[in-house]
Design a protein around this motif. Structure first.
Motif, mmCIF file in Angstrom:
data_model
loop_
_atom_site.group_PDB
_atom_site.id
_atom_site.type_symbol
_atom_site.label_atom_id
_atom_site.label_comp_id
_atom_site.label_asym_id
_atom_site.label_seq_id
_atom_site.Cartn_x
_atom_site.Cartn_y
_atom_site.Cartn_z
ATOM 1 N N PRO A 136 10.644 10.115 9.318
ATOM 2 C CA PRO A 136 12.085 10.336 9.098
ATOM 3 C C PRO A 136 12.537 10.082 7.657
ATOM 4 O O PRO A 136 13.629 10.515 7.273
ATOM 5 N N TYR A 137 11.690 9.395 6.882
ATOM 6 C CA TYR A 137 12.059 9.058 5.505
ATOM 7 C C TYR A 137 11.512 10.071 4.494
ATOM 8 O O TYR A 137 11.687 9.905 3.292
ATOM 9 N N GLY A 138 10.851 11.106 5.000
ATOM 10 C CA GLY A 138 10.262 12.086 4.094
ATOM 11 C C GLY A 138 9.100 11.513 3.310
ATOM 12 O O GLY A 138 8.826 11.932 2.183
ATOM 13 N N VAL A 139 8.411 10.546 3.907
ATOM 14 C CA VAL A 139 7.297 9.854 3.252
ATOM 15 C C VAL A 139 6.021 10.085 4.051
ATOM 16 O O VAL A 139 6.016 9.964 5.285
ATOM 17 N N HIS A 140 4.954 10.425 3.344
ATOM 18 C CA HIS A 140 3.662 10.666 3.994
ATOM 19 C C HIS A 140 2.745 9.463 3.771
ATOM 20 O O HIS A 140 2.413 9.117 2.638
ATOM 21 N N PHE A 141 2.332 8.845 4.864
ATOM 22 C CA PHE A 141 1.398 7.723 4.809
ATOM 23 C C PHE A 141 -0.010 8.260 4.544
ATOM 24 O O PHE A 141 -0.530 9.062 5.316
ATOM 25 N N VAL A 142 -0.610 7.835 3.432
ATOM 26 C CA VAL A 142 -1.943 8.319 3.054
ATOM 27 C C VAL A 142 -3.035 7.447 3.656
ATOM 28 O O VAL A 142 -4.024 7.947 4.203
ATOM 29 N N GLY A 143 -2.901 6.131 3.546
ATOM 30 C CA GLY A 143 -3.943 5.270 4.076
ATOM 31 C C GLY A 143 -3.588 3.794 3.985
ATOM 32 O O GLY A 143 -2.684 3.393 3.246
ATOM 33 N N ALA A 144 -4.336 2.990 4.762
ATOM 34 C CA ALA A 144 -4.052 1.558 4.882
ATOM 35 C C ALA A 144 -5.036 0.706 4.104
ATOM 36 O O ALA A 144 -6.202 1.053 3.937
ATOM 37 N N SER A 234 -1.278 -15.214 8.136
ATOM 38 C CA SER A 234 -0.650 -14.037 7.536
ATOM 39 C C SER A 234 -1.681 -13.109 6.895
ATOM 40 O O SER A 234 -2.449 -13.530 6.034
ATOM 41 N N LEU A 235 -1.674 -11.856 7.342
ATOM 42 C CA LEU A 235 -2.522 -10.828 6.750
ATOM 43 C C LEU A 235 -1.668 -9.570 6.583
ATOM 44 O O LEU A 235 -1.486 -8.806 7.530
ATOM 45 N N PRO A 236 -1.109 -9.364 5.389
ATOM 46 C CA PRO A 236 -0.182 -8.237 5.199
ATOM 47 C C PRO A 236 -0.882 -6.887 5.165
ATOM 48 O O PRO A 236 -1.955 -6.743 4.588
ATOM 49 N N LEU A 237 -0.255 -5.916 5.795
ATOM 50 C CA LEU A 237 -0.714 -4.536 5.715
ATOM 51 C C LEU A 237 -0.216 -3.942 4.412
ATOM 52 O O LEU A 237 0.970 -4.021 4.092
ATOM 53 N N ILE A 238 -1.117 -3.360 3.634
ATOM 54 C CA ILE A 238 -0.759 -2.675 2.395
ATOM 55 C C ILE A 238 -0.908 -1.173 2.650
ATOM 56 O O ILE A 238 -1.961 -0.739 3.106
ATOM 57 N N ASP A 239 0.146 -0.418 2.361
ATOM 58 C CA ASP A 239 0.012 1.022 2.569
ATOM 59 C C ASP A 239 0.209 1.787 1.267
ATOM 60 O O ASP A 239 0.972 1.378 0.398
ATOM 61 N N ILE A 240 -0.547 2.861 1.146
ATOM 62 C CA ILE A 240 -0.392 3.803 0.037
ATOM 63 C C ILE A 240 0.207 5.057 0.624
ATOM 64 O O ILE A 240 -0.371 5.683 1.513
ATOM 65 N N SER A 241 1.393 5.397 0.162
ATOM 66 C CA SER A 241 2.132 6.538 0.702
ATOM 67 C C SER A 241 2.781 7.316 -0.429
ATOM 68 O O SER A 241 3.094 6.753 -1.481
ATOM 69 N N ILE A 242 2.992 8.619 -0.193
ATOM 70 C CA ILE A 242 3.646 9.454 -1.200
ATOM 71 C C ILE A 242 4.695 10.344 -0.541
ATOM 72 O O ILE A 242 4.768 10.446 0.681
ATOM 73 N N SER A 243 5.485 10.981 -1.374
ATOM 74 C CA SER A 243 6.505 11.916 -0.897
ATOM 75 C C SER A 243 5.872 13.008 -0.044
ATOM 76 O O SER A 243 4.837 13.576 -0.412
ATOM 77 N N GLN A 244 6.494 13.295 1.087
ATOM 78 C CA GLN A 244 5.984 14.361 1.947
ATOM 79 C C GLN A 244 6.010 15.708 1.223
ATOM 80 O O GLN A 244 5.109 16.536 1.389
ATOM 81 N N LYS A 245 7.035 15.913 0.397
ATOM 82 C CA LYS A 245 7.138 17.165 -0.358
ATOM 83 C C LYS A 245 5.967 17.319 -1.318
ATOM 84 O O LYS A 245 5.386 18.400 -1.448
ATOM 85 N N LYS A 246 5.602 16.219 -1.995
ATOM 86 C CA LYS A 246 4.453 16.257 -2.909
ATOM 87 C C LYS A 246 3.167 16.518 -2.126
ATOM 88 O O LYS A 246 2.300 17.285 -2.560
ATOM 89 N N TRP A 247 3.039 15.857 -1.000
ATOM 90 C CA TRP A 247 1.848 16.016 -0.170
ATOM 91 C C TRP A 247 1.685 17.457 0.298
ATOM 92 O O TRP A 247 0.601 18.022 0.245
ATOM 93 N N ASP A 248 2.776 18.051 0.742
ATOM 94 C CA ASP A 248 2.721 19.417 1.267
ATOM 95 C C ASP A 248 2.336 20.443 0.200
ATOM 96 O O ASP A 248 1.812 21.515 0.523
ATOM 97 N N LYS A 249 2.614 20.131 -1.062
ATOM 98 C CA LYS A 249 2.269 21.048 -2.148
ATOM 99 C C LYS A 249 0.787 20.989 -2.514
ATOM 100 O O LYS A 249 0.259 21.892 -3.156
ATOM 101 N N MET A 250 0.116 19.930 -2.113
ATOM 102 C CA MET A 250 -1.284 19.744 -2.485
ATOM 103 C C MET A 250 -2.203 20.581 -1.612
ATOM 104 O O MET A 250 -2.016 20.648 -0.395
#
Length: 338
Positions: A136-144, A234-250
Motif C-alpha cells: 500500500p505504500y508503493g514500496v517493494h521489499f527486496v530482501g531481509a 532483541s533481534l531486529p529485522l533489517i529490510d532492503i526495499s525500493i520504490s515499486q515504480k523503480k522496481w517495475d522499470k528494471m
C-alpha cells in the motif's frame, strides 16, 4: 574510409549515450538507518559496490547515512513520496504506520539466533508477508537481513528475570518496552545518542542498545560492567526495499541481481558481526572489572514466555499485526522453537 570512421564514431557515441541513459534510469538514492562511521554502514557500502559491479554499472546506488534526507522513522513515507528511492533499515521503525511493522520488525524474545529469523523470512512466509505489508505504500521489499541478537548493558548484575524487577532500563518505545515492563523492569525513553551518558550519570541502570561488539567499542561495558551475552531479547529485522515504480522499470536480470545480492549481504553482515562479537567478548573477558552474564536456558525460557504473552496483546492493535503474530508463532511451533 572516412565515412566508415565517422559511422563507427557515431555508433560509439550513440552506445555511450545509451549506456549513460540506462545507468541514469537505475540510479537509486537509498538511505540507511546507520551512521556512516558504523561497521553496519561500511558493510552496507560494500554491498552497494558489489551491486554496481554485478550489474556492470547499470545499477548506481547512492547510499546515504541516517538522517541525511529524512529521519530514520520517515524513510517509508519518503519512498512513497519519491524523496528517496529506497532504504536499508530496521522494519520496526514504522510501527507508527502499522503495529505489524513493529511486531515483525522485532518480535522480542522470539529468536535466539540470526539463522532462525532469516529462515523464517526466506522460507517460512516472512518475505511474502512483508511484501504484502509494504504494497500500500508503493514500496517493494527486496530482501531481509538482520544484525545479531542484541546484548544488554547493565551496571547491575543480571542473572535472570527476577533481577529485572525495578531496573531502570533504556528501551525503544513499543513492544520492547512493553515486554520489559511485563518482566518487572522500569522502561525509560532515551535516544541512543544519550545511552552512554545516561549510564555514566545513573539516569538508567541498563540499556537495550545493540550487539556486544558495538557496545564494547563504544565503551558501554566500561561504565556498565555487567553485560548479558549471548543476547536473547532483541533481534531486529533489517529490510532492503525500493520504490515499486523503480522496481517495475528494471528488467528481470537486474531485479534478480538485487535479490541475490541481498541474500549475500545478509550472510556477510551477520557473519562479520558474529566474528566481531566473539573478539569483543574475548577482550571484555580479559578485563577483571567486567563480568559477562550468560542466562541459563530456564531463565531464557521464562523471559520468552513473558514476551509471548505480550506478542498476543500487541497483535490486537491491527489486523496486519494479527497476521504477523499468527505467521511467526506457527513457524516457531512447527520448528520446535516454542
Amino acid at each position: 574510409m572516412k565515412t566508415m570512421t565517422r559511422t563507427l564514431i557515431a555508433a560509439a557515441v550513440t552506445g555511450l549515450v545509451s549506456m549513460s541513459a540506462m545507468a541514469a534510469d537505475f540510479k537509486l538514492k537509498i538511505q540507511s538507518s546507520d551512521p556512516s562511521g558504523d561497521r553496519n554502514f561500511q558493510i552496507q557500502q560494500s554491498w552497494v559496490d558489489r551491486v554496481e559491479k554485478m550489474s556492470g554499472g547499470r545499477i548506481d546506488i547512492d547510499l546515504l547515512p541516517v538522517g541525511a534526507v529524512v529521519k530514520h522513522t520517515e524513510t517509508l513515507s519518503a519512498i512513497k513520496m519519491g524523496i528517496l528511492d529506497g532504504h536499508v533499515t530496521a522494519t520496526e521503525f514504522f510501527s507508527g504506520q502499522d503495529p505489524a511493522f513493529g511486531l515483525l520488525g522485532n518480535m522480542v524474545g522470539a529468536w535466539s539466533d540470526t539463522t532462525q529469523l532469516l529462515q523464517y523470512m526466506n522460507y517460512g512466509g516472512g518475505n511474502e508477508l512483508l511484501t504484502e505489508l509494504y504494497k500500500p505504500y508503493g514500496v517493494h521489499f527486496v530482501g531481509a537481513s538482520t544484525t545479531g541478537v542484541e546484548s544488554l548493558v547493565s551496571k547491575k548484575p543480571l542473572d535472570g528475570v527476577a533481577d529485572l524487577k525495578g531496573l531502570k532500563l533504556r528501551a525503544p518505545e513499543g513492544l520492547v518496552q512493553q515486554v520489559f515492563a511485563a518482566a518487572g523492569a522500569t522502561p525509560v525513553n532515551l535516544p541512543g545518542s544519550e545511552v552512554f551518558t545516561g549510564l555514566s550519570k545513573g539516569v538508567i541502570d541498563a540499556a537495550d542498545y545493540t550487539v556486544f561488539s558495538t557496545n564494547q567499542k563504544a565503551g558501554m561495558n566500561d561504565v556498565a560492567v555487567h553485560p548479558v551475552q549471548p543476547g536473547f531479547h532483541s533481534l531486529p529485522l533489517i529490510d532492503i526495499s525500493i520504490s515499486q515504480k523503480k522496481w517495475d522499470k528494471m528488467p528481470a536480470d537486474l531485479q534478480q541481481i538485487l535479490e541475490t545480492s541481498v541474500r549475500d549481504f545478509s550472510y556477510d553482515i551477520t557473519t562479520q558481526l558474529k566474528i566481531a562479537d566473539q573478539a569483543a567478548v574475548k577482550e571484555a573477558s580479559a578485563n577483571p572489572k567486567i563480568t559477562i552474564h550468560n542466562w541459563s536456558d530456564e531463565e531464557r525460557k521464562k523471559f520468552r514466555e513473558i514476551a509471548r504473552s505480550q506478542w498476543k496483546v500487541f497483535a490486537e492493535r491491527s489486523p496486519n499485526a494479527q497476521k504477523v503474530y499468527d505467521s511467526v508463532t506457527t513457524f516457531l511451533e512447527q520448528n520446535d522453537l516454542l
